[in-house]
Design a protein around this motif. Structure first.
Motif, short mmCIF file in Angstrom:
data_model
loop_
_atom_site.label_atom_id
_atom_site.label_comp_id
_atom_site.label_asym_id
_atom_site.label_seq_id
_atom_site.Cartn_x
_atom_site.Cartn_y
_atom_site.Cartn_z
N ASP A 162 0.85 -1.18 0.00
CA ASP A 162 0.00 0.00 0.00
C ASP A 162 0.89 1.24 0.00
OD1 ASP A 162 -2.44 -1.40 0.10
OD2 ASP A 162 -2.26 -1.63 2.27
N GLU A 163 0.26 2.37 -0.28
CA GLU A 163 1.01 3.63 -0.22
C GLU A 163 0.32 4.59 0.73
OE1 GLU A 163 3.49 5.58 -3.26
OE2 GLU A 163 1.71 6.81 -3.59
N VAL A 164 1.09 5.13 1.66
CA VAL A 164 0.60 6.13 2.60
C VAL A 164 1.46 7.39 2.42
CG1 VAL A 164 0.21 6.70 5.03
CG2 VAL A 164 -0.13 4.36 4.22
N LEU A 165 0.79 8.53 2.38
CA LEU A 165 1.49 9.80 2.20
C LEU A 165 1.36 10.66 3.45
CD1 LEU A 165 0.15 8.94 -0.75
CD2 LEU A 165 1.25 11.05 -1.45
N PHE A 166 2.40 11.48 3.70
CA PHE A 166 2.38 12.42 4.81
C PHE A 166 3.42 13.50 4.52
CE2 PHE A 166 4.42 8.35 5.91
CZ PHE A 166 5.76 8.71 5.89
N ASN A 181 4.96 23.33 13.34
CA ASN A 181 4.42 22.53 14.42
C ASN A 181 3.04 21.95 14.09
OD1 ASN A 181 6.67 23.18 16.08
ND2 ASN A 181 5.70 25.14 16.58
N ARG A 182 2.29 22.64 13.26
CA ARG A 182 0.94 22.22 12.91
C ARG A 182 0.76 22.29 11.40
NH1 ARG A 182 -3.08 26.15 15.50
NH2 ARG A 182 -1.66 27.60 14.45
N PHE A 183 -0.24 21.58 10.92
CA PHE A 183 -0.49 21.58 9.47
C PHE A 183 -0.71 23.00 8.96
CE2 PHE A 183 -2.61 20.95 5.48
CZ PHE A 183 -2.08 19.77 4.98
N LEU A 262 6.46 15.41 9.47
CA LEU A 262 6.15 16.64 10.19
C LEU A 262 4.98 16.51 11.15
CD1 LEU A 262 6.63 19.23 7.32
CD2 LEU A 262 8.25 18.59 9.10
N PHE A 263 3.87 15.90 10.70
CA PHE A 263 2.65 15.91 11.50
C PHE A 263 2.05 14.51 11.57
CE2 PHE A 263 2.66 19.65 8.54
CZ PHE A 263 3.28 20.54 9.41
N GLU A 264 0.96 14.40 12.33
CA GLU A 264 0.27 13.12 12.44
C GLU A 264 -0.58 12.82 11.20
OE1 GLU A 264 -2.08 13.03 15.93
OE2 GLU A 264 -0.36 13.05 17.32
N ASP A 303 8.03 0.60 6.32
CA ASP A 303 8.34 1.75 5.47
C ASP A 303 7.75 3.06 6.02
OD1 ASP A 303 9.86 0.66 3.25
OD2 ASP A 303 8.07 -0.50 2.82
N TYR A 304 7.68 3.14 7.36
CA TYR A 304 7.25 4.38 8.01
C TYR A 304 5.83 4.76 7.60
CZ TYR A 304 12.15 4.68 9.15
OH TYR A 304 13.40 4.39 9.61
N ALA A 305 4.99 3.76 7.40
CA ALA A 305 3.64 4.03 6.91
C ALA A 305 2.63 4.28 8.02
CB ALA A 305 3.15 2.84 6.06
N GLU A 306 3.03 4.21 9.30
CA GLU A 306 2.05 4.42 10.35
C GLU A 306 1.57 5.87 10.35
OE1 GLU A 306 4.95 3.01 10.79
OE2 GLU A 306 4.76 1.14 11.88
#
Length: 306
Positions: A162-166, A181-183, A262-264, A303-306
């Motif tokens: 799967d692919e997760v973006l952040f 600090n925030r979006f 950067l963010f959740e 792959d840091y997808a959490e």
């Protein structure tokens, strides 16, 4: 003491028919006719002196003896296949040609290839980093790794990742004069855009992210624009702005601290990475070895997808 076993073809025929509940579907899997599967099962039943199926108008139903026989037989065939694969590992040789996107090859596949080379020194890989959809009938390609919804007509697709973006950026931006600090703080930073993102891929557009967070999407329309996602990632590493990080591509950068999340907030893509090829390709020993290795690698790390 010599083991007295039924013929392997009869065992395979019964096991396939039991899984599918159909002689026709078992025949398609084994590459023989339904009549041949039926005959092999009858031979097995005669040797065991037990009926294994009830032949019904709309398919097959296992008898009590068939239900008892199936699990041990399936396990035995799996062990036989595994033992055969293990023997082949030491002598497998040849070339497997793989086509995939350059960004996926650079970010996910290439950093893992040393493991494959160590375990299968006789298998050479040829990587074709191309965007075009391969014609397996005309091109010398064994498998493709593609980002999409799955199988297309005439091809088999095996889910890989799967692919997760952040949002990600260089650590240097965290220590700048403008906070991150925030979006909402992104309104004061340069955004890095992938201009090849399609309209039906909202997870890859900053405007869609801003809208999803309740912010003015017009504020996300400026920044730097790239036609090559590898160059976009390089710009993020160089501290040129904030990127939408695609998890499978960024494992090494995140692990080594060149980029930080950067963010959740995150967005799981509707599409995924699939291994795609004609069904016959997956049955080739060299290709099967590489596909199994890919799936093992995909299941081994997050792959840091959490």
């Amino acid at each position: 003491m010599r083991r007295r076993l039924p013929p392997l073809n009869s065992l395979r025929a019964f096991e396939a028919a039991a899984r599918h509940g159909s002689f026709a579907l078992a025949a398609a899997e084994l590459g023989v006719t339904p009549a041949a599967v039926s005959q092999q099962v009858k031979m097995l039943e005669a040797q065991l002196k037990l009926p294994l199926f009830r032949r019904l108008p709309r398919g097959l139903e296992l008898t009590e003896a068939g239900r008892a026989y199936l699990p041990g037989l399936s396990d035995g065939l799996d062990r036989l296949a595994a033992a055969t694969a293990q023997v082949r590992e030491g002598r497998a040789s040849g070339v497997v040609t793989v086509t995939t996107l350059a960004s996926f090859a650079a970010g996910w596949l290439v950093p893992r290839l040393s493991d494959f080379r160590r375990r299968y020194p006789g298998i050479d890989l040829r990587l074709d980093t191309s965007r075009h959809l391969v014609d397996f009938a005309r091109e010398d390609v064994d498998i493709a790794i593609r980002f999409g919804r799955g199988a297309t007509k005439g091809l088999e697709a095996v889910h890989l990742l799967d692919e997760v973006l952040f949002p990600v950026a260089s650590p240097a931006l965290l220590h700048g004069t403008k906070p991150l600090n925030r979006f909402e703080d992104l309104a004061h930073h340069i955004l890095l855009h992938d201009v090849d993102a399609l309209p039906n891929q909202p997870w890859m557009h900053w405007q869609s992210w801003f809208e999803r967070e309740g912010l003015d999407p017009k504020a996300a329309s400026r920044g730097l624009f790239f036609t090559d996602s590898n160059v976009l990632v390089a710009a993020a590493v160089a501290g040129q702005g904030v990127a939408l990080g695609r998890a499978p591509h960024l494992g090494e950068h995140l692990a080594k601290g060149r980029l930080v999340r950067l963010f959740e907030q995150s967005w799981k893509a509707d599409w995924a990475y699939h291994i795609v090829a004609p069904a016959a390709q997956f049955r080739r020993p060299l290709v099967r070895t590489f596909v199994d290795w890919l799936l093992e690698q995909a299941s081994a790390g997050n792959d840091y997808a959490e």
